[in-house]
Design an enzyme around this catalytic site. Sequence first.
Site, PDB file in Angstrom:
ATOM      1  N   ARG A   1      -8.725   1.394   9.518  1.00  0.00           N
ATOM      2  CA  ARG A   1      -8.300   0.051   9.894  1.00  0.00           C
ATOM      3  C   ARG A   1      -9.382  -0.659  10.692  1.00  0.00           C
ATOM      4  O   ARG A   1      -9.211  -1.826  11.046  1.00  0.00           O
ATOM      5  CB  ARG A   1      -7.038   0.129  10.730  1.00  0.00           C
TER       6      ARG A   1
ATOM      7  N   ARG B   1       0.407  -8.564  14.101  1.00  0.00           N
ATOM      8  CA  ARG B   1      -0.204  -7.562  13.207  1.00  0.00           C
ATOM      9  C   ARG B   1      -1.116  -8.226  12.176  1.00  0.00           C
ATOM     10  O   ARG B   1      -2.171  -7.692  11.840  1.00  0.00           O
ATOM     11  CB  ARG B   1       0.877  -6.734  12.512  1.00  0.00           C
TER      12      ARG B   1
ATOM     13  N   ARG C   1      11.667  -6.406   5.020  1.00  0.00           N
ATOM     14  CA  ARG C   1      11.454  -4.991   4.702  1.00  0.00           C
ATOM     15  C   ARG C   1      12.383  -4.087   5.507  1.00  0.00           C
ATOM     16  O   ARG C   1      12.589  -4.296   6.694  1.00  0.00           O
ATOM     17  CB  ARG C   1       9.990  -4.639   5.009  1.00  0.00           C
TER      18      ARG C   1
ATOM     19  N   ARG D   1      12.065  -2.194  10.678  1.00  0.00           N
ATOM     20  CA  ARG D   1      11.096  -1.510  11.534  1.00  0.00           C
ATOM     21  C   ARG D   1      10.877  -2.332  12.791  1.00  0.00           C
ATOM     22  O   ARG D   1      10.803  -3.560  12.716  1.00  0.00           O
ATOM     23  CB  ARG D   1       9.758  -1.410  10.780  1.00  0.00           C
TER      24      ARG D   1
ATOM     25  N   LYS E   1       0.834  -1.221   0.000  1.00  0.00           N
ATOM     26  CA  LYS E   1       0.000   0.000   0.000  1.00  0.00           C
ATOM     27  C   LYS E   1       0.862   1.261   0.000  1.00  0.00           C
ATOM     28  O   LYS E   1       0.616   2.189  -0.761  1.00  0.00           O
ATOM     29  CB  LYS E   1      -0.902   0.062   1.252  1.00  0.00           C
TER      30      LYS E   1
HETATM   31  P1  AMP Z   1       1.549   1.046   9.189  1.00  0.00           P
HETATM   32  O1  AMP Z   1       2.784   1.820   8.854  1.00  0.00           O
HETATM   33  O2  AMP Z   1       0.356   1.478   8.395  1.00  0.00           O
HETATM   34  O3  AMP Z   1       1.764  -0.445   9.141  1.00  0.00           O
HETATM   35  O4  AMP Z   1       1.194   1.406  10.719  1.00  0.00           O
HETATM   36  C1  AMP Z   1       2.081   1.122  11.774  1.00  0.00           C
HETATM   37  C2  AMP Z   1       1.331   1.043  13.097  1.00  0.00           C
HETATM   38  O5  AMP Z   1       0.710   2.312  13.382  1.00  0.00           O
HETATM   39  C3  AMP Z   1       0.193   0.041  13.139  1.00  0.00           C
HETATM   40  O6  AMP Z   1       0.625  -1.284  13.423  1.00  0.00           O
HETATM   41  C4  AMP Z   1      -0.674   0.625  14.260  1.00  0.00           C
HETATM   42  O7  AMP Z   1      -0.113   0.371  15.537  1.00  0.00           O
HETATM   43  C5  AMP Z   1      -0.561   2.122  14.005  1.00  0.00           C
HETATM   44  N1  AMP Z   1      -1.620   2.603  13.059  1.00  0.00           N
HETATM   45  C6  AMP Z   1      -1.443   3.124  11.804  1.00  0.00           C
HETATM   46  N2  AMP Z   1      -2.618   3.455  11.249  1.00  0.00           N
HETATM   47  C7  AMP Z   1      -3.575   3.141  12.173  1.00  0.00           C
HETATM   48  C8  AMP Z   1      -4.998   3.230  12.186  1.00  0.00           C
HETATM   49  N3  AMP Z   1      -5.696   3.709  11.130  1.00  0.00           N
HETATM   50  N4  AMP Z   1      -5.645   2.812  13.305  1.00  0.00           N
HETATM   51  C9  AMP Z   1      -4.979   2.339  14.383  1.00  0.00           C
HETATM   52  N5  AMP Z   1      -3.642   2.214  14.430  1.00  0.00           N
HETATM   53  C10 AMP Z   1      -2.933   2.611  13.334  1.00  0.00           C
END
Ligand code: AMP
Length: 232
Positions: free
Chosen positions: A90, A167, A127, A156, A15
């Site tokens: 989410r 996750r 990654r 990360r 994404k």
């Molecule tokens: P991502 O980079 O999109 O994988 O986001 C990393 C982390 O940020 C996720 O595992 C969540 O802990 C938090 N996060 C990001 N976007 C959201 C969202 N829309 N709702 C809740 N937590 C989020």
Amino acid sequence: MALNLLMLGPPGAGKGTQAERFARTRGIPKISTGEILRDAVHTGTDIGRRARAIMDRGELVSDEVMIGIVRDRLEKDDTADGFVLDGFPRTVEQAAALDTIMAARDALIVLDIVVPEAELVRRLGTRMICENCGANAPIGDGTVACMRCGGRLVQRADDDQAVVIERLKIYHRQSEPLVEYYRVRPTFRQIDGAQPPDKVASDLDAAIEAAGAGAVTLAKTVDRVLRRGVQP
Ligand code: AMP
């Protein structure tokens, strides 16, 4: 018509990479909630301090906080001609709030990137991101420095294997229901994300064309119903 894009899909589906490309090629801002949170952690804001432990465990930050962040961001003028949302919504609660925020704006085009679970685990395990600016590095191509700023590439914290499994579990439980939430819309499209990134990109472009036509048809129908008062 504004180009209001929403990227759906599990962690590791690509994404972020594809959203980055849309921002570059279509001149619309990328709104990545994961990046916004990582920035907040980095700069040590109040939200960042509270989000850090939740993110390190692979869990979700509260709907209330996330909806507030996105509502504020979508009020900025640079989103008037469109935007690409990456990582939000989410949960179904976040999606319902987004519908309220978007009520007077052009329809969302929802792009769901589908990738088999084993491939996601492989991708997330390899990654790398930039320690300095947080940009994603292309997966497995041997790059050692960030292409954007030259910073050092690191894994990360939430790509650690135990956290990845958590996750993905949370994705299935809390985020996968979004596919059913959006599937009924004429502007929803699914794309095979297990293909090479260029092929995913061209499939996404074709999906946007098709979904855009769906959005125009939908807008005309709503307009006709409102003007004539006929049943849809
Ligand atoms: P991502 O980079 O999109 O994988 O986001 C990393 C982390 O940020 C996720 O595992 C969540 O802990 C938090 N996060 C990001 N976007 C959201 C969202 N829309 N709702 C809740 N937590 C989020």
